[in-house]
Design an enzyme around this catalytic site. Structure first.
Site, PDB file in Angstrom:
ATOM      1  N   ASP A 252      -2.479  -9.946   8.711  1.00 36.12           N
ATOM      2  CA  ASP A 252      -1.409  -8.974   8.366  1.00 36.12           C
ATOM      3  C   ASP A 252      -1.269  -7.785   9.192  1.00 36.12           C
ATOM      4  OD1 ASP A 252       0.463  -7.742   7.135  1.00 36.12           O
ATOM      5  OD2 ASP A 252      -0.524  -7.095   5.299  1.00 36.12           O
ATOM      6  N   LYS A 259       0.775  -1.481  10.995  1.00 43.73           N
ATOM      7  CA  LYS A 259      -0.229  -0.774  10.451  1.00 43.73           C
ATOM      8  C   LYS A 259      -0.618   0.021  11.740  1.00 43.73           C
ATOM      9  CE  LYS A 259      -1.661  -4.418   6.915  1.00 43.73           C
ATOM     10  NZ  LYS A 259      -1.510  -3.552   5.759  1.00 43.73           N
ATOM     11  N   ARG A 333       3.638  -9.859  -1.754  1.00 45.02           N
ATOM     12  CA  ARG A 333       4.403 -10.088  -2.906  1.00 45.02           C
ATOM     13  C   ARG A 333       5.493 -11.109  -2.677  1.00 45.02           C
ATOM     14  NH1 ARG A 333       5.460  -3.854  -3.484  1.00 45.02           N
ATOM     15  NH2 ARG A 333       3.415  -3.823  -2.692  1.00 45.02           N
TER      16      ARG A 333
HETATM   17  N1  BES Z   1      -2.811  -6.766   2.965  1.00 41.21           N
HETATM   18  C1  BES Z   1      -2.393  -5.334   2.569  1.00 41.21           C
HETATM   19  C2  BES Z   1      -3.109  -4.794   1.528  1.00 41.21           C
HETATM   20  C3  BES Z   1      -4.527  -4.513   1.700  1.00 41.21           C
HETATM   21  C4  BES Z   1      -4.902  -3.073   2.383  1.00 41.21           C
HETATM   22  C5  BES Z   1      -5.444  -5.342   1.788  1.00 41.21           C
HETATM   23  C6  BES Z   1      -6.072  -2.893   2.543  1.00 41.21           C
HETATM   24  C7  BES Z   1      -6.834  -5.004   1.733  1.00 41.21           C
HETATM   25  C8  BES Z   1      -7.251  -3.725   2.236  1.00 41.21           C
HETATM   26  C9  BES Z   1      -0.915  -5.360   1.851  1.00 41.21           C
HETATM   27  O1  BES Z   1      -0.222  -6.532   2.539  1.00 41.21           O
HETATM   28  C10 BES Z   1      -0.340  -4.217   2.281  1.00 41.21           C
HETATM   29  O2  BES Z   1      -0.145  -4.054   3.366  1.00 41.21           O
HETATM   30  N2  BES Z   1      -0.061  -3.556   1.365  1.00 41.21           N
HETATM   31  C11 BES Z   1       0.618  -2.167   1.694  1.00 41.21           C
HETATM   32  C12 BES Z   1       1.736  -1.959   0.636  1.00 41.21           C
HETATM   33  C13 BES Z   1       2.655  -0.829   0.674  1.00 41.21           C
HETATM   34  C14 BES Z   1       3.494  -1.119   2.159  1.00 41.21           C
HETATM   35  C15 BES Z   1       3.454  -0.689  -0.250  1.00 41.21           C
HETATM   36  C16 BES Z   1      -0.377  -0.943   1.630  1.00 41.21           C
HETATM   37  O3  BES Z   1      -1.215  -1.331   0.514  1.00 41.21           O
HETATM   38  O4  BES Z   1      -0.381  -0.188   2.205  1.00 41.21           O
HETATM   39 ZN    ZN Z   2      -1.004  -8.231   3.294  1.00 39.27          ZN
HETATM   40 ZN    ZN Z   3       0.844  -5.903   4.408  1.00 39.52          ZN
END
Ligand code: BES
Ligand code: ZN
Ligand code: ZN
Length: 482
Positions: A252, A259, A333
């Site tokens: 991801d 990110k 999601r």
């Molecule tokens: N895979 C991430 C969540 C994650 C964060 C897993 C840290 C393990 C460690 C997920 O897809 C994500 O990026 N979530 C975002 C959501 C936001 C855009 C609402 C997040 O948590 O920043």
């Molecule tokens: Zn993710």
């Molecule tokens: Zn993500």
């Protein structure tokens, strides 16, 4: 490392002596009282004391394992005590270790045995396949002293350990190796000798069968998405099924909502939910649980190219509900939406549990020890929680307040994929809950428990922990027929 059940004291060179505060300990009483009076070791939990004793012409290494007050001992205290004394213990090659399996008023011999097997193997676990220097084979034998009635418990504990290690290896595997295709091959490989049928669907099938959300997330990578369905039917007398759905992002990057470099380093762990589902499926099958379970894994990579989905896009989904993309980083999601809807609608399953490394907000809310649960049915949470007490996994229930669903309303589509700054773990869970066709459902967010940035008291290694495997397995065990 090998775990064996022995019914008499075999030849050994390491002796583990469980020690409780204020309890007599026949053979070692004098020494323990001496150590306590000098404040060297007083049997407190998570402490240990080791010395060499010369006996029958050779050295015997004695390890006093402090466990605190006997009546306070529970599964977690025992497990953490074992970890804290074994994590720095270097066994000699071919060591024979002897451990007397005991019981207390709160803990059965079976649980004590399991705790030793899982805690010691957590200390022994390492992901060394990419080191080019010689790797040593572990030839240590752990002899567990107990009667025949522990045979089943030993078999189960070894199966749990193997499934945990399978999941850990997958989550630790770098994303350049573990692509969606490679993941699907590993699923086939891990299930081929078990009573599990595994189906792997490719990108063409995903597109033709309208899994638009999974397709949209995966389409910017040359490593094409897969949709994996594992089927274990262990209860021929019933038509009821449970579906376990795991988020399988083999990587991801965040996509166009990219990110930070730091945030990306560990994102090979984003298939932790899928890894837990595979681990649990193998365990359910090895233990022959009387239950019918589907393991469902939507897997893809969230990358960037000229074809990637973008913030502002409106995409479709298997359910027919349209979704406005606010952040391409809220991709988990989306793939889960298609995964759970497939379970609810195409498989007409009776109950759904999904599990995912879904939100950073989960770590903010609950820290790095607890997984979050969002559900539409308190009894699902209760069974999960009851099962968690027999493991070192901890869960916490968040309010699935319908008011928060409002936060997912979009101006241009049926839903949007972001609920704003507050309650991010809840709104992410509720988003998935919009695709379950009102079936009994539980959602487990393991974002901050599936991966250790630092060794913890429970898993003394960096990297993949194996979170979720036992949680899912114990849930199935509890609802399966005896
Ligand atoms: N895979 C991430 C969540 C994650 C964060 C897993 C840290 C393990 C460690 C997920 O897809 C994500 O990026 N979530 C975002 C959501 C936001 C855009 C609402 C997040 O948590 O920043
Ligand atoms: Zn993710
Ligand atoms: Zn993500």
């Amino acid at each position: 490392m090998e775990f064996k059940l022995v019914n008499s004291s075999v030849n050994h060179d390491v002796l583990v002596v469980p020690c409780f505060e204020n309890e007599d300990n026949k053979e070692f009483d004098f020494l323990l009282k001496e150590l306590s009076s000098k404040n060297i070791f007083s049997c407190k939990k998570c402490t240990s004391y080791r010395y060499d004793k010369f006996e029958n012409g050779k050295f015997l290494n004695v390890m006093f394992l402090g466990l605190g007050k006997k009546d306070n001992l529970d599964y977690e205290i025992l497990y953490k005590s074992i970890v804290s004394s074994f994590k720095s213990f270097k066994f000699d090659r071919n060591s024979q270790v002897l451990i007397n399996i005991f019981e207390t008023k709160n803990l059965s011999k079976q649980s004590v045995l399991k705790s030793f097997v899982l805690a010691i193997s957590a200390c022994e676990y390492s992901f060394t396949k990419y080191f080019t220097k010689d790797k040593k084979e572990n030839t240590v034998v752990i002899n567990l002293l107990g009667e025949e009635d522990l045979k089943e418990a030993l078999k189960e504990s070894i199966n749990i350990k193997d499934s945990l290690n399978l999941t850990r290896d997958l989550v630790n595997e770098p994303a350049n190796v573990l692509t969606p295709e490679e993941f699907s091959k590993r699923c086939v490989e891990a299930t081929k000798d078990l009573n599990i049928e595994t189906f792997v669907y490719d990108e063409k099938w995903i597109e033709e069968n309208n899994l638009h959300a999974l397709y949209s997330v995966g389409k910017a990578s040359v490593n094409k998405p897969k949709f994996i369905v594992m089927k274990y039917f262990g209860d021929k007398d019933s038509e009821k099924t449970l579906s376990l759905v795991g988020k399988g992002l083999t990587y991801d990057s965040g996509g166009y909502s990219i990110k930070s470099s730091d945030g990306m380093v560990t994102m090979k762990c984003d298939m932790g939910g899928a890894g837990a589902v595979l681990g649990a499926m193998t365990l359910i099958a090895k233990q022959n649980l009387k239950i019918n379970v589907y393991g469902i894994i939507p897997t893809c990579e969230n990358l960037i190219n000229g074809n990637g989905f973008k913030p502002g896009d409106v995409i479709n989904s298997l359910s027919g509900k349209t979704i406005e993309i606010i952040s391409t980083d809220a991709e988990g999601r989306l793939v889960l939406a298609d995964g759970v809807y497939y379970a609810a609608d195409k498989l007409n399953t009776d109950m759904i549990i999904d599990i995912a490394t879904l939100t950073g907000a989960c770590g903010v809310a609950l820290g790095t020890k607890y997984a979050a649960v969002v559900d539409n049915n308190k009894s699902i949470f209760d069974i999960l929680e009851e099962g968690s007490k027999e493991t070192v996994e901890s869960i916490w229930r968040l309010p699935a307040d319908p008011e928060y669903i409002e936060l997912l309303k979009s101006d241009v589509a049926d839903l949007k994929n972001l609920g704003g700054r507050y309650g991010g773990t809840i709104t992410a869970g509720l988003f998935v809950g919009e695709f379950i066709k009102n079936k009994p459902w539980g959602h487990i967010d393991i974002a901050y428990v599936a991966w250790n940035d630092f060794p913890s008291k429970i898993f003394p290694k960096k990297g993949a922990t194996g979170a979720g495997v036992e949680l899912l397995y114990n849930f199935c065990k509890k609802i399966s027929k005896k």
